[in-house]
Design a protein around this motif. Structure first.
Motif, PDB file in Angstrom:
ATOM      1  N   THR A 174      19.879  -9.252 -52.311  1.00 17.33           N
ATOM      2  CA  THR A 174      19.721 -10.091 -53.490  1.00 17.33           C
ATOM      3  C   THR A 174      19.845 -11.561 -53.110  1.00 17.33           C
ATOM      4  OG1 THR A 174      22.084 -10.106 -53.997  1.00 17.33           O
ATOM      5  CG2 THR A 174      20.773  -8.272 -54.886  1.00 17.33           C
ATOM      6  N   ALA A 175      19.563 -12.417 -54.081  1.00 16.26           N
ATOM      7  CA  ALA A 175      19.722 -13.852 -53.851  1.00 16.26           C
ATOM      8  C   ALA A 175      21.167 -14.170 -53.489  1.00 16.26           C
ATOM      9  CB  ALA A 175      19.297 -14.621 -55.098  1.00 16.26           C
ATOM     10  N   LYS A 176      22.102 -13.501 -54.151  1.00 16.70           N
ATOM     11  CA  LYS A 176      23.523 -13.732 -53.878  1.00 16.70           C
ATOM     12  C   LYS A 176      23.866 -13.338 -52.447  1.00 16.70           C
ATOM     13  CE  LYS A 176      28.153 -12.635 -55.590  1.00 16.70           C
ATOM     14  NZ  LYS A 176      28.929 -11.864 -56.596  1.00 16.70           N
ATOM     15  N   ASP A 177      23.311 -12.209 -51.988  1.00 18.51           N
ATOM     16  CA  ASP A 177      23.547 -11.778 -50.604  1.00 18.51           C
ATOM     17  C   ASP A 177      23.078 -12.843 -49.624  1.00 18.51           C
ATOM     18  OD1 ASP A 177      24.558  -9.312 -51.383  1.00 18.51           O
ATOM     19  OD2 ASP A 177      22.584  -8.368 -51.361  1.00 18.51           O
ATOM     20  N   PHE A 178      21.873 -13.341 -49.856  1.00 21.22           N
ATOM     21  CA  PHE A 178      21.283 -14.312 -48.932  1.00 21.22           C
ATOM     22  C   PHE A 178      22.123 -15.576 -48.867  1.00 21.22           C
ATOM     23  CE2 PHE A 178      18.488 -17.700 -47.580  1.00 21.22           C
ATOM     24  CZ  PHE A 178      17.694 -17.107 -46.612  1.00 21.22           C
ATOM     25  N   MET A 179      22.549 -16.068 -50.023  1.00 22.87           N
ATOM     26  CA  MET A 179      23.278 -17.335 -50.054  1.00 22.87           C
ATOM     27  C   MET A 179      24.721 -17.190 -49.582  1.00 22.87           C
ATOM     28  SD  MET A 179      21.826 -19.214 -53.493  1.00 22.87           S
ATOM     29  CE  MET A 179      22.028 -17.816 -54.594  1.00 22.87           C
ATOM     30  N   SER A 180      25.356 -16.067 -49.885  1.00 25.22           N
ATOM     31  CA  SER A 180      26.774 -15.916 -49.551  1.00 25.22           C
ATOM     32  C   SER A 180      27.003 -15.419 -48.136  1.00 25.22           C
ATOM     33  CB  SER A 180      27.442 -14.955 -50.534  1.00 25.22           C
ATOM     34  OG  SER A 180      26.882 -13.657 -50.410  1.00 25.22           O
ATOM     35  N   GLN A 181      26.032 -14.707 -47.563  1.00 27.96           N
ATOM     36  CA  GLN A 181      26.224 -14.102 -46.248  1.00 27.96           C
ATOM     37  C   GLN A 181      25.309 -14.698 -45.190  1.00 27.96           C
ATOM     38  OE1 GLN A 181      25.796  -9.881 -46.680  1.00 27.96           O
ATOM     39  NE2 GLN A 181      27.278  -9.741 -48.324  1.00 27.96           N
ATOM     40  N   LYS A 182      24.756 -15.855 -45.467  1.00 22.90           N
ATOM     41  CA  LYS A 182      23.756 -16.399 -44.557  1.00 22.90           C
ATOM     42  C   LYS A 182      24.312 -16.751 -43.183  1.00 22.90           C
ATOM     43  CE  LYS A 182      24.177 -21.032 -46.537  1.00 22.90           C
ATOM     44  NZ  LYS A 182      23.446 -22.112 -47.204  1.00 22.90           N
ATOM     45  N   LYS A 183      25.631 -16.867 -43.069  1.00 23.20           N
ATOM     46  CA  LYS A 183      26.211 -17.204 -41.771  1.00 23.20           C
ATOM     47  C   LYS A 183      26.649 -15.962 -40.996  1.00 23.20           C
ATOM     48  CE  LYS A 183      27.820 -21.784 -43.175  1.00 23.20           C
ATOM     49  NZ  LYS A 183      28.984 -22.679 -43.339  1.00 23.20           N
ATOM     50  N   ASN A 184      26.556 -14.800 -41.631  1.00 22.29           N
ATOM     51  CA  ASN A 184      27.001 -13.570 -40.992  1.00 22.29           C
ATOM     52  C   ASN A 184      25.795 -12.831 -40.429  1.00 22.29           C
ATOM     53  OD1 ASN A 184      28.108 -11.130 -40.227  1.00 22.29           O
ATOM     54  ND2 ASN A 184      29.500 -11.050 -41.979  1.00 22.29           N
ATOM     55  N   LYS A 185      25.463 -13.095 -39.195  1.00 21.32           N
ATOM     56  CA  LYS A 185      24.254 -12.533 -38.598  1.00 21.32           C
ATOM     57  C   LYS A 185      24.360 -11.031 -38.380  1.00 21.32           C
ATOM     58  CE  LYS A 185      22.843 -16.810 -36.329  1.00 21.32           C
ATOM     59  NZ  LYS A 185      22.484 -17.456 -35.052  1.00 21.32           N
ATOM     60  N   SER A 186      25.587 -10.504 -38.362  1.00 24.10           N
ATOM     61  CA  SER A 186      25.737  -9.066 -38.167  1.00 24.10           C
ATOM     62  C   SER A 186      25.340  -8.287 -39.413  1.00 24.10           C
ATOM     63  CB  SER A 186      27.187  -8.733 -37.796  1.00 24.10           C
ATOM     64  OG  SER A 186      28.056  -9.056 -38.871  1.00 24.10           O
ATOM     65  N   ILE A 187      25.326  -8.943 -40.562  1.00 25.34           N
ATOM     66  CA  ILE A 187      24.975  -8.273 -41.808  1.00 25.34           C
ATOM     67  C   ILE A 187      23.502  -8.471 -42.139  1.00 25.34           C
ATOM     68  CG2 ILE A 187      25.426  -8.181 -44.299  1.00 25.34           C
ATOM     69  CD1 ILE A 187      28.275  -9.030 -43.707  1.00 25.34           C
ATOM     70  N   LEU A 188      23.032  -9.707 -42.043  1.00 29.87           N
ATOM     71  CA  LEU A 188      21.650 -10.016 -42.397  1.00 29.87           C
ATOM     72  C   LEU A 188      20.979 -10.780 -41.263  1.00 29.87           C
ATOM     73  CD1 LEU A 188      22.135 -11.335 -46.045  1.00 29.87           C
ATOM     74  CD2 LEU A 188      21.451  -9.053 -45.359  1.00 29.87           C
ATOM     75  N   LYS A 189      19.706 -10.480 -41.043  1.00 28.86           N
ATOM     76  CA  LYS A 189      18.888 -11.279 -40.124  1.00 28.86           C
ATOM     77  C   LYS A 189      18.208 -12.333 -40.988  1.00 28.86           C
ATOM     78  CE  LYS A 189      17.251 -11.591 -35.813  1.00 28.86           C
ATOM     79  NZ  LYS A 189      16.406 -12.758 -35.920  1.00 28.86           N
ATOM     80  N   ILE A 190      18.967 -13.398 -41.280  1.00 28.87           N
ATOM     81  CA  ILE A 190      18.582 -14.349 -42.305  1.00 28.87           C
ATOM     82  C   ILE A 190      17.242 -15.016 -42.025  1.00 28.87           C
ATOM     83  CG2 ILE A 190      19.186 -16.625 -43.223  1.00 28.87           C
ATOM     84  CD1 ILE A 190      20.597 -14.360 -44.567  1.00 28.87           C
ATOM     85  N   ASP A 191      16.979 -15.396 -40.784  1.00 28.21           N
ATOM     86  CA  ASP A 191      15.749 -16.135 -40.509  1.00 28.21           C
ATOM     87  C   ASP A 191      14.510 -15.288 -40.791  1.00 28.21           C
ATOM     88  OD1 ASP A 191      16.346 -14.480 -38.413  1.00 28.21           O
ATOM     89  OD2 ASP A 191      15.741 -15.868 -36.844  1.00 28.21           O
ATOM     90  N   ASP A 192      14.547 -13.995 -40.461  1.00 29.52           N
ATOM     91  CA  ASP A 192      13.401 -13.127 -40.733  1.00 29.52           C
ATOM     92  C   ASP A 192      13.221 -12.896 -42.232  1.00 29.52           C
ATOM     93  OD1 ASP A 192      12.845 -12.898 -38.046  1.00 29.52           O
ATOM     94  OD2 ASP A 192      14.057 -11.104 -37.786  1.00 29.52           O
ATOM     95  N   LEU A 193      14.326 -12.731 -42.946  1.00 32.49           N
ATOM     96  CA  LEU A 193      14.247 -12.574 -44.398  1.00 32.49           C
ATOM     97  C   LEU A 193      13.670 -13.832 -45.044  1.00 32.49           C
ATOM     98  CD1 LEU A 193      17.696 -10.858 -45.040  1.00 32.49           C
ATOM     99  CD2 LEU A 193      15.454  -9.819 -45.405  1.00 32.49           C
ATOM    100  N   ALA A 194      14.098 -14.988 -44.553  1.00 37.46           N
ATOM    101  CA  ALA A 194      13.571 -16.251 -45.080  1.00 37.46           C
ATOM    102  C   ALA A 194      12.080 -16.374 -44.797  1.00 37.46           C
ATOM    103  CB  ALA A 194      14.330 -17.429 -44.470  1.00 37.46           C
ATOM    104  N   ASP A 195      11.665 -15.959 -43.605  1.00 39.44           N
ATOM    105  CA  ASP A 195      10.250 -16.061 -43.232  1.00 39.44           C
ATOM    106  C   ASP A 195       9.355 -15.271 -44.180  1.00 39.44           C
ATOM    107  OD1 ASP A 195      10.737 -17.735 -41.146  1.00 39.44           O
ATOM    108  OD2 ASP A 195      10.516 -16.235 -39.572  1.00 39.44           O
ATOM    109  N   CYS A 196       9.699 -14.007 -44.426  1.00 41.00           N
ATOM    110  CA  CYS A 196       8.817 -13.186 -45.260  1.00 41.00           C
ATOM    111  C   CYS A 196       8.854 -13.648 -46.712  1.00 41.00           C
ATOM    112  CB  CYS A 196       9.162 -11.701 -45.134  1.00 41.00           C
ATOM    113  SG  CYS A 196      10.749 -11.205 -45.838  1.00 41.00           S
ATOM    114  N   PHE A 197      10.009 -14.136 -47.172  1.00 38.32           N
ATOM    115  CA  PHE A 197      10.123 -14.631 -48.547  1.00 38.32           C
ATOM    116  C   PHE A 197       9.285 -15.896 -48.734  1.00 38.32           C
ATOM    117  CE2 PHE A 197      11.989 -16.798 -52.132  1.00 38.32           C
ATOM    118  CZ  PHE A 197      12.378 -15.785 -52.994  1.00 38.32           C
TER     119      PHE A 197
END
Length: 324
Positions: A269-292
Motif C-alpha cells: 500500500t501507499a503506507k507501506d511504501f512511505m513508512s518502510q522505504k528505508k527497510n530494503k529487507s522488506i521492500l525493493k523500493i526502487d523497483d516498486l517506484a519504477d513500475c509505479f
C-alpha cells in the motif's frame, strides 16, 4: 494522412521546441527536424488512453527482474468533457502493487542443489506468468521497462544482466503470441517497451527541477504536487539525481498527496511504501517506484498526446508544450 496545415504548424517550431514537445508526449526526441515532426504526427495518430466512449483503461506496468520483478496494475476511469480545457480523471485505482521472485531452484531431498537459469525452464515460466497476469488483471496495455545492457558504461556485460534481458524478451514474445493468436482477445491490446530515460526526462529538467507544465490541463493539484516533490529533491545530492533515488522520491511525493490514487487490496500500500522505504529487507523500493512511475508517466504521455492533437487541429497555441 495529416493536413499540410498541421505539418506547417510543427515546422514553425524550433528543433529544441519539438524536442521539448516530444519529451512531454513520451516520444523519442532525437534526430533532425523532419524526423521529429514525422515521429510526433505518427504518435498522436494512435492515442490509446483517451477515447470518446468513456471506457476505463487497465494498465499493467512491469519492471522485469528474476529475483525482483515489480508490477503495478492500474485502472484509469477516463472521461472527456466537451470543454477542451478540461480532461478529467477520477481517481486512478491501484488494484495490485507487488514484487515477485521468479528464480528457479533445483531441489533434491528437500535441499537446494543449484539455482537454474536455463532458457528451457524460464520460457515455460514466462508463459505461466504472462497467462496468469492476463487472467488476473485483464490489461489493455502492458508496459515493460526496457532493461539495461550494461552497468555504468562498463565494457563487460554481466551475466546477470543477460539473464534478466533474456527473461524480458521471453515475456514480450509470450504476450505477443497471446495477442496474435487472440488468446489475449482485445482488439486494442498492446505491449509497449518503455525506455526509462524517457521517464527521467519527463519528470526532471536538467536532472534537478520538476517541469512546471508536466500536466497539461490535468485536474491534479499541481501546486501542491510540485512543491511536495521539490521539497524532497532539495535533499538529494547531485550524484544521486542520476540514480533510481529520484524516482523513489517522486513516487513518495505522489502518494503523500492522497487524492490521486485509490488502493484496493494491494499487497503493498501507499503506507507501506512511505513508512518502510528505508527497510530494503522488506521492500525493493526502487523497483516498486519504477513500475509505479512508469504507469503514471504513460498516462500523462497519452493525455498530452490527445491535448496536442486537439490543439493542432483547432489551431490553438502550443505554449504549454514548448515553453520550458
Amino acid at each position: 494522412m495529416f493536413s499540410n496545415r498541421l505539418i506547417s504548424r510543427l515546422q514553425q517550431l524550433t528543433v529544441l521546441q519539438l524536442r521539448t514537445l516530444a519529451i512531454k508526449c513520451g516520444i523519442l526526441n532525437n534526430g533532425s527536424k523532419d524526423e521529429l515532426i514525422n515521429r510526433i504526427l505518427k504518435e498522436i495518430s494512435k492515442i490509446r488512453l483517451i477515447n470518446e466512449h468513456y471506457t476505463t483503461h487497465r494498465i499493467l506496468s512491469i519492471d522485469v527482474g528474476i529475483r525482483n520483478l515489480a508490477l503495478c496494475s492500474m485502472i484509469v476511469p477516463s472521461t472527456i468533457n466537451q470543454d477542451f480545457n478540461s480532461i478529467s480523471h477520477k481517481n486512478i485505482i491501484i488494484n495490485e502493487w507487488d514484487k515477485l521472485s521468479v528464480e528457479l531452484e533445483n531441489i533434491e531431498d528437500n535441499k537446494v542443489i543449484k539455482k537454474t537459469y536455463k532458457p528451457v525452464d524460464y520460457s515455460f515460466l514466462a508463459y505461466q506468468l504472462a497467462k496468469s497476469f492476463l487472467e488476473k488483471f485483464k490489461p489493455r496495455t502492458i508496459l515493460i521497462e526496457r532493461q539495461r545492457y550494461r552497468t555504468l558504461n562498463m565494457n563487460t556485460i554481466h551475466e546477470w544482466i543477460i539473464r534478466v534481458n533474456m527473461f524480458e524478451h521471453m515475456l514480450h514474445a509470450v504476450f505477443r503470441c497471446f495477442k496474435e493468436e487472440k488468446i489475449w482477445d482485445d482488439p486494442e491490446a498492446d505491449i509497449l517497451s518503455i525506455d526509462p530515460t524517457k521517464i527521467t526526462s519527463l519528470w526532471t529538467k536538467k536532472n534537478i527541477i520538476l517541469k512546471e507544465e508536466l500536466f497539461i490541463g490535468h485536474n491534479l493539484p499541481k501546486n501542491i504536487f510540485i512543491n511536495s516533490i521539490r521539497e524532497n529533491l532539495i535533499y538529494l545530492k547531485p550524484s544521486a539525481l542520476k540514480s533510481k533515488k529520484i524516482k523513489t522520491k517522486i513516487v513518495d511525493s505522489l502518494l503523500k498527496i492522497g487524492t490521486i490514487f485509490n488502493f484496493e487490496n494491494t499487497q503493498i500500500t501507499a503506507k507501506d511504501f512511505m513508512s518502510q522505504k528505508k527497510n530494503k529487507s522488506i521492500l525493493k523500493i526502487d523497483d516498486l517506484a519504477d513500475c509505479f512511475l512508469q504507469g503514471v508517466s504513460w498516462i500523462i504521455w497519452e493525455q498530452n498526446k490527445w491535448k496536442l492533437k486537439e490543439e493542432l487541429q483547432d489551431n490553438k497555441p502550443l505554449h504549454g508544450f514548448v515553453n520550458d
